[in-house]
Design a protein around this motif. Sequence first.
Motif, PDB file in Angstrom:
ATOM      1  N   ALA A   1       0.814  -1.221   0.000  1.00 37.58           N
ATOM      2  CA  ALA A   1       0.000   0.000   0.000  1.00 37.58           C
ATOM      3  C   ALA A   1       0.844   1.267   0.000  1.00 37.58           C
ATOM      4  N   LEU A   2       2.064   1.199   0.549  1.00 38.72           N
ATOM      5  CA  LEU A   2       2.866   2.410   0.691  1.00 38.72           C
ATOM      6  C   LEU A   2       3.231   3.007  -0.664  1.00 38.72           C
ATOM      7  N   ASP A   3       3.725   2.169  -1.563  1.00 42.98           N
ATOM      8  CA  ASP A   3       4.100   2.653  -2.894  1.00 42.98           C
ATOM      9  C   ASP A   3       2.876   3.174  -3.643  1.00 42.98           C
ATOM     10  N   LYS A   4       1.747   2.475  -3.519  1.00 41.05           N
ATOM     11  CA  LYS A   4       0.512   2.921  -4.178  1.00 41.05           C
ATOM     12  C   LYS A   4       0.051   4.260  -3.610  1.00 41.05           C
ATOM     13  N   MET A   5       0.205   4.413  -2.297  1.00 43.21           N
ATOM     14  CA  MET A   5      -0.201   5.664  -1.661  1.00 43.21           C
ATOM     15  C   MET A   5       0.628   6.829  -2.193  1.00 43.21           C
ATOM     16  N   PHE A   6       1.933   6.645  -2.305  1.00 41.53           N
ATOM     17  CA  PHE A   6       2.799   7.713  -2.791  1.00 41.53           C
ATOM     18  C   PHE A   6       2.434   8.122  -4.219  1.00 41.53           C
ATOM     19  N   LYS A   7       2.024   7.166  -5.024  1.00 41.14           N
ATOM     20  CA  LYS A   7       1.716   7.450  -6.425  1.00 41.14           C
ATOM     21  C   LYS A   7       0.303   7.991  -6.627  1.00 41.14           C
ATOM     22  N   LEU A  50      11.180  -0.849   6.368  1.00 40.49           N
ATOM     23  CA  LEU A  50      12.638  -0.924   6.404  1.00 40.49           C
ATOM     24  C   LEU A  50      13.267  -0.010   5.361  1.00 40.49           C
ATOM     25  N   GLU A  51      12.473   0.353   4.366  1.00 38.88           N
ATOM     26  CA  GLU A  51      12.994   1.166   3.269  1.00 38.88           C
ATOM     27  C   GLU A  51      11.881   2.049   2.732  1.00 38.88           C
ATOM     28  N   LEU A  52      12.199   3.287   2.476  1.00 34.67           N
ATOM     29  CA  LEU A  52      11.221   4.221   1.929  1.00 34.67           C
ATOM     30  C   LEU A  52      11.241   4.121   0.408  1.00 34.67           C
ATOM     31  N   PRO A  53      10.105   3.820  -0.226  1.00 35.48           N
ATOM     32  CA  PRO A  53      10.084   3.702  -1.690  1.00 35.48           C
ATOM     33  C   PRO A  53      10.534   4.991  -2.374  1.00 35.48           C
ATOM     34  N   LYS A  54      11.190   4.839  -3.515  1.00 34.30           N
ATOM     35  CA  LYS A  54      11.645   6.008  -4.275  1.00 34.30           C
ATOM     36  C   LYS A  54      10.476   6.864  -4.747  1.00 34.30           C
ATOM     37  N   SER A  55       9.306   6.238  -4.826  1.00 38.66           N
ATOM     38  CA  SER A  55       8.120   6.969  -5.297  1.00 38.66           C
ATOM     39  C   SER A  55       7.663   8.036  -4.319  1.00 38.66           C
ATOM     40  N   VAL A  56       8.345   8.173  -3.179  1.00 40.97           N
ATOM     41  CA  VAL A  56       8.003   9.245  -2.235  1.00 40.97           C
ATOM     42  C   VAL A  56       8.107  10.608  -2.915  1.00 40.97           C
ATOM     43  N   LYS A  57       8.894  10.700  -3.970  1.00 40.58           N
ATOM     44  CA  LYS A  57       9.053  11.967  -4.695  1.00 40.58           C
ATOM     45  C   LYS A  57       7.743  12.445  -5.317  1.00 40.58           C
ATOM     46  N   GLU A  58       6.765  11.524  -5.465  1.00 38.98           N
ATOM     47  CA  GLU A  58       5.481  11.902  -6.059  1.00 38.98           C
ATOM     48  C   GLU A  58       4.628  12.741  -5.107  1.00 38.98           C
ATOM     49  N   LEU A  59       4.963  12.718  -3.819  1.00 39.83           N
ATOM     50  CA  LEU A  59       4.212  13.527  -2.846  1.00 39.83           C
ATOM     51  C   LEU A  59       4.761  14.950  -2.870  1.00 39.83           C
ATOM     52  N   ASP A  69      17.505   9.191  -2.428  1.00 32.16           N
ATOM     53  CA  ASP A  69      17.829  10.566  -2.818  1.00 32.16           C
ATOM     54  C   ASP A  69      16.636  11.263  -3.463  1.00 32.16           C
ATOM     55  N   SER A  70      15.648  10.472  -3.892  1.00 33.79           N
ATOM     56  CA  SER A  70      14.454  11.070  -4.504  1.00 33.79           C
ATOM     57  C   SER A  70      13.672  11.915  -3.507  1.00 33.79           C
ATOM     58  N   ILE A  71      13.907  11.705  -2.212  1.00 40.46           N
ATOM     59  CA  ILE A  71      13.203  12.503  -1.206  1.00 40.46           C
ATOM     60  C   ILE A  71      13.591  13.977  -1.321  1.00 40.46           C
ATOM     61  N   CYS A  72      14.739  14.232  -1.916  1.00 41.85           N
ATOM     62  CA  CYS A  72      15.224  15.608  -2.052  1.00 41.85           C
ATOM     63  C   CYS A  72      14.461  16.389  -3.119  1.00 41.85           C
ATOM     64  N   LYS A  73      13.484  15.748  -3.762  1.00 38.55           N
ATOM     65  CA  LYS A  73      12.625  16.448  -4.717  1.00 38.55           C
ATOM     66  C   LYS A  73      11.353  16.980  -4.062  1.00 38.55           C
ATOM     67  N   LEU A  74      11.242  16.784  -2.749  1.00 33.76           N
ATOM     68  CA  LEU A  74      10.061  17.280  -2.031  1.00 33.76           C
ATOM     69  C   LEU A  74      10.277  18.754  -1.700  1.00 33.76           C
ATOM     70  N   PHE A  75       9.975  19.591  -2.649  1.00 32.38           N
ATOM     71  CA  PHE A  75      10.276  21.021  -2.589  1.00 32.38           C
ATOM     72  C   PHE A  75       9.696  21.697  -1.346  1.00 32.38           C
ATOM     73  N   TYR A  76       8.483  21.299  -0.924  1.00 30.76           N
ATOM     74  CA  TYR A  76       7.795  21.979   0.175  1.00 30.76           C
ATOM     75  C   TYR A  76       8.146  21.424   1.554  1.00 30.76           C
ATOM     76  N   LEU A  77       8.914  20.348   1.639  1.00 28.77           N
ATOM     77  CA  LEU A  77       9.126  19.664   2.913  1.00 28.77           C
ATOM     78  C   LEU A  77       9.675  20.619   3.976  1.00 28.77           C
ATOM     79  N   GLN A  78       8.969  20.676   5.122  1.00 31.11           N
ATOM     80  CA  GLN A  78       9.357  21.551   6.234  1.00 31.11           C
ATOM     81  C   GLN A  78       9.940  20.769   7.407  1.00 31.11           C
ATOM     82  N   THR A  79       9.367  19.593   7.678  1.00 34.10           N
ATOM     83  CA  THR A  79       9.761  18.817   8.857  1.00 34.10           C
ATOM     84  C   THR A  79      10.083  17.390   8.453  1.00 34.10           C
TER      85      THR A  79
END
Length: 763
Positions: A503-509, A525-534, A552-562
Amino acid sequence: MKSRFERRKNWLLDFQDAFCDLQDLRDTTEIPEYLRGGNPFCSIRTWCKIKKMKDRFHQLRKRAQFIQTLVVNEGACSPGLSSTASHVDIATIFGRDNAKEEIIKMLFSTAYRRDGCVTVSRIVGMTGVGKTTLAQIVYNDDRVREHFDRTMWVCVNHDFDHSRILREMMVSDSQKINYTSSSQNQLYEEFLKFVGEKKRVLLVLDGVRTFNNGDWNKLLYLLKMGEIESSVLVTSQRSDVCSAMGMGVQNVYTLDPLNDSGSWALFQQSAFTQGNCPPELESFGREIVGKCKGLPLAVKAMGGLLQNNLDARKWRKISQLDVCEAEKVCRSEKPNILPMLKVSYNHLPSYLKPLFSYCSLLPKGHSFNQKELAQFWMAESLIQPQGQETMEETASEHFDDLLMRSFFHRISPHNKSQDYNYMMHDLYHELARYISSPYCCPVEDSKKHNFSAKIRHISLGCRDVEEVVFDVEEAVLEIIDKCKKVRTLLFPNYHLKKEFGQALDKMFKSLKYMRVLDLSSSTILELPKSVKELKLLRYLNLSKTEIKRLPDSICKLFYLQTLKLLECPQFSQLPQNLAKLINLRHLELDEEFWCKTTKLPPRIGSLTSLHTLYKFPIRRKVGYGIEELEGMSYLTGMLYISKLENAVNAGEAKLNKKESLRKLVLEWSSGDDALQDEAAQLRVLEDLRPHSDLKELQIFNFRGTVFPLWMTEGQLQNLVTVSLKFCTRCRVLSLGGLPHLEKINIKGMQELEELQELGSTLP
């Protein structure tokens, strides 16, 4: 045919839904082009969405023309708010004897006298806790009646209007005379007649919600005339209003809910004519009373619902429901609890209402941290800072405002080193749920959930108990299917087994509009690369997981504050492109992680909004130097700068501009390869002068023979603790006489011969 009320309600829901969609569209279009993929068709699709949005608001405007709306001034009194009187049936009061004695002591004691000869005391507490009742029993006490020559009771409730209050004071004192048409000057003259007689006056101002200094000062001036011993007793939900009235802390009485015995006695008196509960109903009755959490308003309402009813099946049914649900099920002709609590909500300023509503996502009885709640609010764009204030400062002010209005209450920490936690009374929690529906959806483990497209905020398993039956993966898949626009997804129950499966990967997409996501205490145990879709994500909590690193795809989350990674023992490395998260404000990791860290990702100085950076190891490479700290003006709390032997032009760190730092650690490496000449080390330390608000300073492995002037001349007047370790060449130590210094730690300073001017508070 729908009633006017239903049409108005539906229009408001549609408008709020459209406004949320407009926010989503705005935030999506503000993402930099390179993060949106550079698709040439994106701008065309965006233009089409904007056009549809304009048409949608146009239709809403047309519909609004056919709806007669009721405009209520913000802060105006609710139509259902009744006036109070001074009389009370003493036989119906339980558990307030000690409180009554404390208030009478305040009224009589000269220790509480303020502003010449007027004593001002106040009773503060949440709606329904019994402030008015306590004031009534004090007002009618024989000792009070004998002590004061005149007693006046005024129900304020509405705006604090001096003329109206004065008129009602006169009516209260002499009900035979009609003062309705009297001018203000005539009222002054009448009041001054018995003031001139030097009579002692007690004035009760019940239900003060708002006030202004001008009207209060006029009233206070009248009461001071003639050197009479006047007293004012104020009841208010707001402790800040009472403080603003020129009263000191010592004459405030915070009224707590009733204890168990008082609640049970009140319930029996309300439910049974004879005041005694039959033994076969007592277990159900005590369970019902327990859910009232000591609030007399709720206890009396529940007793009234079951008045003289001996049907055990009904008692069992009521005992299984929440208090407000019980009122609905029993088809109470005139519900008492929510309408009364909603009066308090109606008086909130508009900017506080959504903040309170959002709290419906927290579990009942859940203690929460002010900082974390503020991070939720900021992530949902509910905080709009004013002037030079940061979002954190504005959020803190708003939180304090809700606290002073008794919507929250403070829980004392187990030890002094911990921060305060806070809670909401269960009935305020039910009010928040009522108000926030249908946009907020708190789902408890044992209840069916009814997800819909309108839902924007979801809290799963929000009952803080161990016996949780909840299939997280199934629930998340249902959310993906039905709640495409969800912005918040929380799992606040620490006992909940959070297994997401696929469900996690589907949720991100799928959930493109997510702002707040809490995956703490889960099995991931691992954060899917698709987290960048959020792409709109602002808050991500991965604490208490076995995660080792972030994609490293998490670094595309432009708005991330926390970004939270607390209690993650396996986590060892931050992503290389962390500097791209230019809106990051809070990076929270354990001290253990920072102790093991020898280098940070490059160009960390790009994170100019960052408030938390525990450690900064310096390297002699571009992007790793001490100059990276220059633009990080908002750093708060502690900063540990290590490997200072690599520092060049240390003044570029601008530590003297970082006014929110409270603890600073400066460390040179201890090995022979870290040796610098004395002049170089002294120059570095001179350039690292911190802001004067610093509370704690630690210096390790400094090899100079003298310390810089900002230390020896006592320029850091607010220092409380100083630690100097392995500063092996220093012979004379002087701190210039620091007035607040309480503790100094010295270790490994073999050549130290003399201590001079340390601190005036040291023994």
